[in-house]
Enzyme design. Structure first.
Site, PDB file in Angstrom:
ATOM      1  N   HIS A   9     -11.486  -1.354  -6.104  1.00 55.33           N
ATOM      2  CA  HIS A   9     -12.640  -0.652  -6.618  1.00 55.33           C
ATOM      3  C   HIS A   9     -12.504   0.850  -6.508  1.00 55.33           C
ATOM      4  O   HIS A   9     -13.374   1.562  -6.975  1.00 55.33           O
ATOM      5  CB  HIS A   9     -13.970  -1.104  -5.994  1.00 55.33           C
ATOM      6  CG  HIS A   9     -14.166  -0.794  -4.544  1.00 55.33           C
ATOM      7  ND1 HIS A   9     -15.192  -1.329  -3.836  1.00 55.33           N
ATOM      8  CD2 HIS A   9     -13.509  -0.005  -3.691  1.00 55.33           C
ATOM      9  CE1 HIS A   9     -15.145  -0.904  -2.598  1.00 55.33           C
ATOM     10  NE2 HIS A   9     -14.142  -0.088  -2.488  1.00 55.33           N
TER      11      HIS A   9
ATOM     12  N   ASP B 150       0.856  -1.194   0.000  1.00 55.67           N
ATOM     13  CA  ASP B 150       0.000   0.000   0.000  1.00 55.67           C
ATOM     14  C   ASP B 150       0.884   1.232   0.000  1.00 55.67           C
ATOM     15  O   ASP B 150       2.126   1.128  -0.023  1.00 55.67           O
ATOM     16  CB  ASP B 150      -0.938  -0.012   1.219  1.00 55.67           C
ATOM     17  CG  ASP B 150      -2.285   0.668   0.929  1.00 55.67           C
ATOM     18  OD1 ASP B 150      -2.267   1.784   0.374  1.00 55.67           O
ATOM     19  OD2 ASP B 150      -3.330   0.077   1.235  1.00 55.67           O
TER      20      ASP B 150
END
Length: 354
Positions: free
Chosen positions: A259, A225
């Site tokens: 998403h 991340d």
């Protein structure tokens, strides 16, 4: 006469939608005051006075009248139960209890096998996350990103500059990931059997990946991340944290996503995943909503709302129908896919390069 009745019903519907926010904010109040935990800690239904006396960090006498009015609405919404047992002399006091709904809002008195939606509820109803919804009409007229119009920068930049928001956001994502992961581990047991390594792309603080590795200790896990996100991530056995940019490159292994991104960005990420997995045995595992706009399933309506959450909070993100997933998977280099339904808001999409 029928027309008048239909018109009146239509008016009532508009009043209801006008004040739908009252449900979520009344419930936010109950979560902030830890009312579900207070009731749960007593082991059964309790009086309003018992709830009020147990509210933490109260500097003066709580306003029981205000509390009663909020609880009355939440009882009507079936968040709490209320009944009045008689003591035989005609006197009775309302006792408030938990329902299957309010048990999902426990924060401090969770059982070993329980999960909670409280952190993401507090996140999504926070003024920081609600204010971008007020920018939808501007987005339609002007284009642009709702969160940026509200806060002057995109959500990831806002999080990197604001430790309080970063924690609020990470806590919300982590509790959601745990709930979805429970469904994955119960319904998708064989899906991880033949993987030697797994990269969670956009894995937050790594809690979800750690549970997968715990259940499948043969897997080497990499939580990938942004640097400011992994900087606050705790250590987990079998998991390494790597900071970076998924648009630049992704560590080699198998990956699951996505998403928060628009179609063009998703295709870029998928192409990087395609480069990072083995040619024949690799796959990408996507955990996400598959929209069914006409469906009547348990989470079909929530899926459409989540699509608007993407408008409010993401930079071009969206939820997708199966046909929309098929299109971007093909453009990203994945000619085959399979959708696996699980008992959760999301589904599992397995994508294969050939």
């Amino acid at each position: 006469m029928e027309s008048d009745e239909a018109s009146l019903r239509g008016q009532a519907e508009i009043w209801k939608y006008m004040f739908n926010f009252a449900d979520s904010l009344a419930l936010r109040c109950a979560v902030e005051l830890k009312i579900p935990d207070i009731i749960n800690s007593h082991g059964g239904p309790i009086t309003l006075a018992q709830i009020a006396s147990s509210i933490p960090n109260t500097s003066s006498d709580p306003d029981i009248s205000c509390l009663a009015r909020i609880m009355r609405l939440l009882v009507r919404r079936k968040i709490f139960t209320a009944h009045q047992p008689s003591d035989g002399s005609g006197n009775s006091t309302i006792l408030y209890g938990l329902t299957h709904s309010s048990k999902w809002l426990l924060r401090d008195t969770l059982g070993d096998d329980q999960h909670t939606l409280a952190p993401i509820f507090l996140m999504e109803t926070h003024p920081w996350l609600v204010s971008p919804w007020h920018c939808f009409s501007r987005c339609i007229k002007e284009g642009g990103i709702a969160f940026e119009k509200s806060h002057g920068r995109e959500i990831w930049d806002f999080a990197s500059e604001n430790p309080e928001f970063n924690k609020l956001f990470n806590d919300g994502m982590e509790c959601t990931a745990k709930i979805i992961l429970k469904a994955i581990l119960s319904e998708y047991k064989d899906g991880f059997d033949y993987l030697g390594s797994l990269v969670d792309v956009g894995g937050g603080t790594g809690g979800a990946l750690s549970e997968i590795v715990k259940s499948h200790p043969h897997i080497k896990g990499t939580n990938f991340d942004l640097p400011h996100v992994v900087a606050t991530a705790p250590a987990y056995p079998g998991v390494s944290h790597v900071g970076g940019d998924m648009f630049e490159s992704i560590p080699n292994a198998d990956a699951w996503i996505m998403h928060d991104w628009g179609d063009e960005d998703c295709v870029k990420i998928l192409k990087n995943c395609r480069k990072a997995i083995p040619e024949k045995s690799g796959k990408v595992i996507i955990i996400d909503v598959v929209l069914n706009p006409e469906g009547n399933g348990l989470f079909d309506d929530t899926g459409l709302i989540f699509d608007l959450v993407m408008v409010a909070h993401a930079s071009g993100g969206k939820e997708r129908t199966e046909n929309e997933w098929k299109k971007i998977l093909k453009e990203g280099g994945f000619s085959r896919y399979k959708i696996v339904k699980i008992p959760a808001l999301t589904s599992i999409i397995e994508a294969y390069p050939q």
